[in-house]
Motif scaffolding. Structure first.
Motif, PDB file in Angstrom:
ATOM      1  N   LEU A   1       0.822  -1.206   0.000  1.00  0.00           N
ATOM      2  CA  LEU A   1       0.000   0.000   0.000  1.00  0.00           C
ATOM      3  C   LEU A   1       0.856   1.256   0.000  1.00  0.00           C
ATOM      4  CD1 LEU A   1      -2.779  -1.084   2.512  1.00  0.00           C
ATOM      5  CD2 LEU A   1      -3.075  -0.638   0.078  1.00  0.00           C
TER       6      LEU A   1
ATOM      7  N   TYR B   1       1.001   4.137  -2.924  1.00  0.00           N
ATOM      8  CA  TYR B   1       0.882   5.578  -2.684  1.00  0.00           C
ATOM      9  C   TYR B   1       2.050   6.332  -3.307  1.00  0.00           C
ATOM     10  CZ  TYR B   1       2.245   9.740  -0.090  1.00  0.00           C
ATOM     11  OH  TYR B   1       2.720  10.973   0.244  1.00  0.00           O
TER      12      TYR B   1
ATOM     13  N   LEU C   1      -3.379   4.978   4.921  1.00  0.00           N
ATOM     14  CA  LEU C   1      -2.387   4.105   5.550  1.00  0.00           C
ATOM     15  C   LEU C   1      -2.703   3.879   7.024  1.00  0.00           C
ATOM     16  CD1 LEU C   1       0.803   5.596   3.844  1.00  0.00           C
ATOM     17  CD2 LEU C   1      -0.226   3.359   3.413  1.00  0.00           C
TER      18      LEU C   1
ATOM     19  N   ALA D   1      -5.380   1.341   7.073  1.00  0.00           N
ATOM     20  CA  ALA D   1      -4.800   0.022   6.800  1.00  0.00           C
ATOM     21  C   ALA D   1      -4.153  -0.554   8.060  1.00  0.00           C
ATOM     22  CB  ALA D   1      -3.770   0.135   5.680  1.00  0.00           C
TER      23      ALA D   1
ATOM     24  N   PRO E   1      -6.333  -2.819  -1.334  1.00  0.00           N
ATOM     25  CA  PRO E   1      -5.895  -1.548  -1.953  1.00  0.00           C
ATOM     26  C   PRO E   1      -6.928  -0.429  -1.868  1.00  0.00           C
ATOM     27  CG  PRO E   1      -5.264  -3.403  -3.331  1.00  0.00           C
ATOM     28  CD  PRO E   1      -6.100  -3.968  -2.230  1.00  0.00           C
TER      29      PRO E   1
ATOM     30  N   LEU F   1      -6.850   2.695   0.544  1.00  0.00           N
ATOM     31  CA  LEU F   1      -6.064   3.915   0.335  1.00  0.00           C
ATOM     32  C   LEU F   1      -6.945   5.113   0.010  1.00  0.00           C
ATOM     33  CD1 LEU F   1      -2.810   2.993  -1.644  1.00  0.00           C
ATOM     34  CD2 LEU F   1      -3.003   3.928   0.665  1.00  0.00           C
TER      35      LEU F   1
END
Length: 265
Positions: A32, A36, A65, A68, A80, A83
Motif C-alpha cells: 500500500l 501511494y 495508511l 490500513a 488496496p 487507500l
C-alpha cells in the motif's frame, strides 16, 4: 473531544506498535505504501499541476495508511481500496479532505518559494549533494516542522470524527504541543531505528563488496522504513484523543449526517 496527555515513554511504545503491526501484514502494508508512492510520482509528472496534486494527496494517503494499520491490528488484510477511504465517507468529508490536501500543498509550496529567496538552491543533482546543502536542508526541515505538527492528526480528525479542516489543524497542533515529550521521543526512537537499519545495510553491502548491490539495497530499505513509520502514525492518533473509536457505528456510517464530536478540547 478530549485531548489525552500521555507519558513521554509512550513515544517509544508507538514505534514498537508500528513495527509490530507492520510485520503482522508486511506485504499488504508495504504494498500500500509503494502504491501511494507510485501514485504520487505519477501525479507529479502531470504538467503544471502535477506537483500540487502530488502534495495534495498526502493527507488522504496518510489517512488511508492509518486505516490500513487499523485493519492490520484486527488481523485483517487491508485491501488496496482502503487507500481511498478518505473519499468514500460521504461528500462532506471528502470535500473536507480535499480542502485539507490543498492547504497542505499550499504550505509546502510556500516553503519551496521562500527558501530560494535566502539561499542558493542548486538545480543539478551533483550540486544538491554538496556539503553546503546541509544548511539549506536543515532550514527546510525547521520550516516544515510546524506544517508536520499541524497536519499530523488532521486527516484522521476530518475523516473519522467529522472535524472541520481548520479545527483539525488546531486540535492536531494542540495535542502535539501538550504531548511534546512523547512526540520528541517518538522521533528520536525512529532516528535510532533508522541508524541501526542503515548500519545493517552498510555492513551487508560491505560483505557483498559491490557498489551496485549496495545501491540496490538502500532504496528498498528506505521505503520499508517509511512504510513502518506510516504504520506507527495510527497509534499516535489513537492514544492522543479520547473520542468515539474509528470502528464504531457512528464512524462507519458513510452518510453526511453523522453527528460531529464536541469541538472544544
Amino acid at each position: 473531544m478530549k485531548l489525552n496527555i500521555v507519558p513521554a515513554r509512550t513515544g517509544i511504545t508507538w514505534v514498537k506498535l508500528g513495527i509490530q503491526t507492520f510485520f503482522k501484514q508486511p506485504l499488504a502494508l508495504a504494498g500500500l505504501f509503494f502504491m501511494y508512492m507510485a501514485a504520487a510520482t505519477l501525479a507529479s509528472l502531470i504538467p503544471v499541476i502535477g506537483v500540487v496534486l502530488a502534495l495534495a494527496i498526502v493527507p488522504a494517503a496518510t489517512l488511508g495508511l492509518m486505516a490500513a494499520t487499523l485493519e492490520a491490528t484486527k488481523g485483517r488484510f487491508p485491501m488496496p481500496a482502503i487507500l481511498v477511504s478518505a473519499f468514500r465517507a460521504g461528500q462532506q468529508r471528502a470535500r473536507a479532505m480535499m480542502v485539507l490536501g490543498f492547504l497542505y500543498a499550499a504550505a509546502c509550496l510556500l516553503i519551496v518559494s521562500v527558501v530560494p529567496l535566502f539561499f542558493d538552491v542548486p538545480v543539478s543533482r551533483e550540486s544538491a549533494l554538496a556539503p553546503e546543502m546541509q544548511g539549506v536542508m536543515l532550514v527546510i526541515m525547521v520550516l516544515y516542522l510546524p506544517i508536520s505538527i499541524l497536519f499530523w492528526h488532521a486527516p484522521a480528525l476530518v475523516h473519522w470524527h467529522g472535524v472541520t479542516p481548520v479545527k483539525s489543524l488546531f486540535f492536531s497542533a494542540v495535542v502535539c504541543f501538550r504531548n511534546a515529550g512523547a512526540y520528541a521521543l517518538f522521533g528520536l526512537t525512529w532516528m535510532v531505528v533508522l541508524m541501526l537499519i542503515g548500519l545493517a545495510v552498510s555492513l551487508l553491502a560491505g560483505l557483498l563488496a559491490s557498489p551496485e548491490a549496495a545501491a540496490a539495497l538502500v532504496m528498498p530499505a528506505a521505503l520499508l522504513m517509511a512504510a513502518m513509520f506510516s504504520s506507527s502514525l495510527y497509534f499516535t492518533f489513537r492514544d492522543s484523543f479520547d473520542a468515539t473509536p474509528p470502528d464504531s457505528p457512528v464512524n462507519n456510517d458513510n452518510t453526511d449526517n453523522n453527528p460531529t464530536p464536541g469541538e472544544t478540547p
